[in-house]
Design an enzyme around this catalytic site. Structure first.
Site, mmCIF file in Angstrom:
data_model
loop_
_atom_site.group_PDB
_atom_site.id
_atom_site.type_symbol
_atom_site.label_atom_id
_atom_site.label_comp_id
_atom_site.label_asym_id
_atom_site.label_seq_id
_atom_site.Cartn_x
_atom_site.Cartn_y
_atom_site.Cartn_z
ATOM 1 N N LEU A 210 -0.932 -5.564 -2.808
ATOM 2 C CA LEU A 210 -1.304 -6.718 -3.787
ATOM 3 C C LEU A 210 -0.109 -7.018 -4.532
ATOM 4 O O LEU A 210 0.357 -6.038 -5.383
ATOM 5 C CB LEU A 210 -2.443 -6.106 -4.656
ATOM 6 N N HIS A 211 0.481 -8.104 -4.820
ATOM 7 C CA HIS A 211 1.675 -8.225 -5.731
ATOM 8 C C HIS A 211 1.844 -9.603 -6.171
ATOM 9 O O HIS A 211 2.778 -10.044 -6.986
ATOM 10 C CB HIS A 211 2.899 -7.683 -4.878
ATOM 11 N N ARG A 212 1.008 -10.800 -5.803
ATOM 12 C CA ARG A 212 1.152 -12.102 -6.148
ATOM 13 C C ARG A 212 0.957 -11.951 -7.653
ATOM 14 O O ARG A 212 -0.234 -11.542 -8.087
ATOM 15 C CB ARG A 212 0.093 -12.903 -5.401
ATOM 16 N N ASP A 285 -2.244 -9.816 -0.225
ATOM 17 C CA ASP A 285 -1.960 -11.052 -0.529
ATOM 18 C C ASP A 285 -0.238 -11.246 -0.329
ATOM 19 O O ASP A 285 0.270 -12.391 -0.752
ATOM 20 C CB ASP A 285 -2.030 -11.383 -2.088
#
Ligand code: UD1
Ligand code: UDP
Length: 385
Positions: A210-212, A285
């Site tokens: 998850l990094h958006r 994501d």
């Protein structure tokens, strides 16, 4: 052929997903006697775990230039890459620039090259999420609009470019170089004991990344997601290698320790691929992870409302969760009740994209009128061999 008469190709990388895409391109270019590729690292990503480890594992050559731009706001980071490349190409002007993907370093390099009249090739062109709040969408649109040679991974991307008025001869459907890298390394990744090292068993865990900004920059949203992930972990353990952007946010929220969720630092490529190949499902994501799970047939839930990679849904294992993290548990339950593996992805994702890209650039170089002169590449729409 003497070194002086070779076509000099500057390949620019900067952030984690660039390395897997550029490695097979450079390998293909190096095999062509008339081409001389060299590598510039902008330094957008600089931690060993986000950068150096990939050079070692993917056999990328040491960068000929490391611009060391580091982190900053979008404008500052993009401007820093532009300034540094401008100075570099003042001293040594390449005949062609190759950029990959959709990160700030990509659009910065394409802009400098275009304004200097240096022909530019964009690897992974034509992807569109149609969500202009994503910084990457703006980077893709601009890079494609000003590049001369557009290498695309799937037929929908050809359609996107044609709809934006890009002439067909510029567009080359070559397959997916990121999947070249996957196919080359998957056996070695499987042989590592990464699954055991993270305390999991083959097929018995979910992998998450998850990094958006849309998921992690707002603490309330990240908190809701993590609450759902904690519930999922009661059914299946979750291994979560945490991107620095996400780690900073989790720390500001007071930690992140949760039962059944194992937080890891960002992993090297082989360790991550070993987990992806051996997990029951992935929640992500990431753009690249959507493609890699499709290539492996691993069920994937994408925690976004849209994807610039629809082929991973229509011909792969990807499902969009949408904006609401509350649907995650239901999707995980559906996957756990279904088959362990799906189909293994689009036809041209066969491990030969880098070679096809090199072949197009070799033809382009052969037809070049003068050093740096702009000529159209051969009109090759779909390259199969
Ligand atoms: C960037 C890309 C994104 C890509 C992602 C891959 C843009 C606009 N975004 O996002 O498309 O999916 O890389 O991982 O180009 N940081 C470190 N160490 C590093 C690099 C960054 O700690 O080596 C931290 C810094 O606090 C930095 C933050 O991570 O401010 C974000 O880094 P940045 O490169 O700006 O964006 P990413 O979120 O990594
Ligand atoms: N990846 C990795 N280690 C990790 C997480 C991801 O090596 O801990 C790899 C992943 O296999 C893929 C690439 O990083 O090859 C995707 O990059 P990322 O998710 O950072 O960016 P995006 O694809 O979303 O732009």
């Amino acid at each position: 052929m003497s070194e002086r008469t070779k076509t000099v190709i500057c390949c620019v990388v900067g952030a984690r997903p660039n390395f897997m895409k550029m490695a097979p391109v450079i390998e293909g270019l190096k095999r062509r006697p008339s081409l001389r590729p060299y590598l510039v690292h902008t330094g957008q990503h600089y931690d060993s775990a986000l950068s150096h480890v990939f050079f070692e594992e993917l056999g990328l050559p040491r960068p000929d230039h490391d611009l060391g731009v580091g982190s900053g706001s979008h404008a500052r980071q993009t401007a820093a890459v532009m300034t540094a490349l401008d100075e570099l190409w003042d001293r040594e002007r390449p005949d062609l620039v190759v950029v990959a993907g959709d990160v700030n370093s990509t659009v910065a390099a394409a802009l400098v090259a275009a304004k200097r009249g240096i022909p530019t090739a964009h690897v992974e062109a034509g992807l569109r999420s149609r969500d202009r709040t994503m910084p990457e969408e703006l980077n893709r649109i601009v890079t494609d609009a000003i590049s001369d040679i557009l290498f695309v991974t799937s037929a929908d991307a050809v359609e996107n470019l044609r709809a934006e008025g890009i002439p067909a001869p510029k567009i080359h459907l070559v397959g997916n170089p990121m999947i070249d890298t996957l196919r080359r390394h998957v056996a070695a990744a499987r042989e590592r004991d990464t699954i055991a090292r993270v305390g999991a068993t083959r097929g018995g865990f979910a992998l998450m990344t998850l990094h958006r900004p849309s998921n992690v920059d707002d603490p309330a949203r990240l908190g809701r997601i993590m609450l759902r992930v904690e519930s999922i972990a009661r059914r299946i353990p979750v291994i979560f290698p945490v991107h620095p952007r996400t780690r900073a946010q989790l720390e500001s929220m007071g930690g992140g320790a949760m039962d059944g969720v194992r937080l890891e630092p960002p992993l090297g490529y082989l360790d991550f691929l070993g987990l992806l190949e051996g997990c029951r499902l992935v929640i992500t994501d990431s753009g690249g992870v959507q493609e890699e799970s499709t290539a492996l047939g691993v069920p994937c839930i994408t925690l976004r409302a849209n994807t610039e990679r629809p082929v991973t849904i229509h011909e792969g294992t990807n499902r969009l969760a949408g904006d609401d993290p509350d649907v995650l548990e239901g999707l995980v339950a559906e996957i756990l009740a279904g088959p362990e593996r799906g189909p293994t992805g689009p036809a041209l994702w066969d491990g030969r994209a880098g070679e096809r890209i090199a072949s197009v650039l070799d033809s382009w170089a052969a037809g070049r009128v003068a050093p740096g002169g702009l000529t159209s590449p051969e009109p090759v729409d779909i390259i199969k061999d």
